[in-house]
Write a protein that holds these residues in place. Structure first.
Motif, PDB file in Angstrom:
ATOM      1  N   HIS A 270      -5.246   0.391 -10.295  1.00 12.17           N
ATOM      2  CA  HIS A 270      -5.037   0.223  -8.856  1.00 12.17           C
ATOM      3  C   HIS A 270      -4.063  -0.921  -8.577  1.00 12.17           C
ATOM      4  O   HIS A 270      -3.211  -0.825  -7.689  1.00 12.17           O
TER       5      HIS A 270
ATOM      6  N   PRO B 280       1.352   0.214  -7.689  1.00  9.21           N
ATOM      7  CA  PRO B 280       2.518  -0.037  -6.831  1.00  9.21           C
ATOM      8  C   PRO B 280       3.724  -0.553  -7.613  1.00  9.21           C
ATOM      9  O   PRO B 280       4.870  -0.208  -7.296  1.00  9.21           O
TER      10      PRO B 280
ATOM     11  N   ARG C 145       1.722   3.201  -3.139  1.00  2.95           N
ATOM     12  CA  ARG C 145       0.745   4.046  -3.815  1.00  2.95           C
ATOM     13  C   ARG C 145       0.945   5.519  -3.437  1.00  2.95           C
ATOM     14  O   ARG C 145       0.381   6.403  -4.074  1.00  2.95           O
ATOM     15  N   SER C 146       1.742   5.755  -2.410  1.00  5.94           N
ATOM     16  CA  SER C 146       1.959   7.121  -1.932  1.00  5.94           C
ATOM     17  C   SER C 146       2.751   7.939  -2.944  1.00  5.94           C
ATOM     18  O   SER C 146       3.781   7.494  -3.450  1.00  5.94           O
TER      19      SER C 146
ATOM     20  N   THR D 231       0.818  -1.209   0.000  1.00  5.09           N
ATOM     21  CA  THR D 231       0.000   0.000   0.000  1.00  5.09           C
ATOM     22  C   THR D 231       0.853   1.260   0.000  1.00  5.09           C
ATOM     23  O   THR D 231       0.508   2.263  -0.646  1.00  5.09           O
ATOM     24  N   PHE D 232       1.972   1.223   0.720  1.00  5.96           N
ATOM     25  CA  PHE D 232       2.812   2.418   0.827  1.00  5.96           C
ATOM     26  C   PHE D 232       3.357   2.856  -0.531  1.00  5.96           C
ATOM     27  O   PHE D 232       3.692   4.029  -0.722  1.00  5.96           O
TER      28      PHE D 232
END
Length: 387
Positions: free
Chosen positions: A244, A248, A5-6, A2-3
């Motif tokens: 989505h 990443p 996607r930052s 998830t990180f």
């Protein structure tokens, strides 16, 4: 993951990858890394003769442009560009952000053999620019990010057209024509991804996507255009989850690997006076040309709006934030440099270093301007008297 996607993480990874590439290229293992990058991994049965570096720029980067095309389609249909009124300011600002840097480059570079590099400083790196905004822009209104995103998306569209028109050599019509029904079939099947048949359809989409990429490459058009065509053709309901899922990998692998590979250049052993006009044309056009072009374009667009809508115009301070961050060329500028002056062209290394220097200067200037603007808005909010 998830990180990954930052936007902040994506920007930091790009900088670290580029710094590592330059550092290692100028270390004792630099020649070995260059050998690996230039080693060929050919697939003669498909007519593909590509080095490791070209598999990255032509192959992996096609995924980045695929995601950019999905973003572009979303903005054109449901986002900040879905009406002519919304698109007016970012569109004219983006055009100004292309024309002025190109003119700055041409003002420095007069050699006919080097003028082909004028598209290099015209690009804006979406991931990097949004990352800097996210790092230091706390408190800015959402309209700033929306304008930067819209401008960068249009900028990418212009870059895609430039790549397709200017860097197509030895065009082969047969594979290009064959790629059209493949892309159309990809788009048609993407509307059929549902139910138990979904895994089979997804496998077919991957096969069609690879076939389109191979055919576009064989046509002589840069392979990243295949990614653009597939992204625009994909069904919106499938494109969103696909973006989505791949984001990443794009932020954490594809873009850093490309930045590292593209930055494997040896710093020329010359003084400042020994640098070519190409270096200065790119290094100055990115932070300065973009600032002037985007700001000027936004002001012109503001004057073209009806008087009734000018009161809602974006403040000039917010435009300056976008204009300074718009000078971060990085990924697409590095690709343009590789296309215009592919190694072992004598100015390839200087072009790469100029992109890095110009983009870093634009990032630093943009960070300062963004931080000052954000702080001023936060201070105004905190000191506003309560009703």
């Amino acid at each position: 993951m998830t990180f990954l996607r930052s936007e902040r993480v994506a920007a930091v990874l790009l900088v670290l990858a580029a710094a590592l590439g330059v550092g290692l290229a100028n270390s004792p293992i630099g020649p070995s890394l260059a050998t690996v990058r230039d080693a060929h991994l050919d697939l003669p049965w498909l007519g593909l003769e590509l080095s490791v570096g070209h598999w990255i720029t032509d192959g992996l980067l096609a995924v980045f442009f695929f995601l950019a095309a999905i973003e572009l389609r979303h903005e054109l249909t449901h986002g900040e560009l879905d009406t002519p009124r919304k698109a007016l300011v970012p569109a004219i600002a983006a055009v100004g952000g292309v024309l002025v840097p190109a003119l700055v480059y041409l003002a420095f570079v007069r050699d006919p053999a080097l003028v082909d590099g004028w598209p290099i400083p015209t690009a804006t790196d979406i991931a990097f620019a949004l990352g800097v905004l996210a790092l230091v822009g706390r408190g800015l209104p959402s309209r700033v990010r929306a304008l930067l995103l819209a401008l960068a998306v249009i900028d990418d569209l212009i870059a895609i057209l430039l790549i397709a028109v200017l860097f197509t050599r030895d065009l082969q019509l047969v594979p290009l024509i064959a790629a059209v029904p493949v892309v159309l079939a990809f788009g048609f099947l993407s509307y059929r991804v549902r139910g138990r048949a979904a895994p089979v359809v997804v496998a077919a989409l991957i096969a069609l996507g690879l076939a389109a990429w191979v055919l576009v490459h064989l046509s002589g058009i840069h392979s990243t255009i295949a990614g653009v065509a597939l992204g625009l053709a994909m069904a919106p309901a499938v494109a969103g989850p696909t973006r989505h899922a791949l984001e990443p990998w794009s932020n954490g692998v594809i873009l850093p690997v490309f930045a590292f590979t593209a930055s494997l250049v040896v710093i020329p052993a010359v003084g400042i006076s020994g640098l070519s006009p190409v270096f200065w044309g790119i290094a100055i056009a990115l932070p300065v040309g973009k600032l002037i072009g985007i700001t000027g374009g936004a002001l012109i667009a503001g004057r073209l709006q009806p008087k009734s809508e000018r009161t809602a115009a974006i403040p000039i301070a917010d435009v300056l934030v976008v204009a300074t961050l718009g000078g971060i060329g990085f990924t697409v500028s590095l690709l343009m440099n590789d296309l215009a002056f592919s190694a072992p062209h004598p100015v390839n290394a200087e072009g790469t270093l100029a992109v890095l220097c110009g983009s870093i200067c634009a990032a630093l200037i943009g960070a300062v301007v963004t931080g000052l603007r954000a702080r001023a808005l936060r201070r105004r909010t905190h000191t506003r008297p309560a009703l």
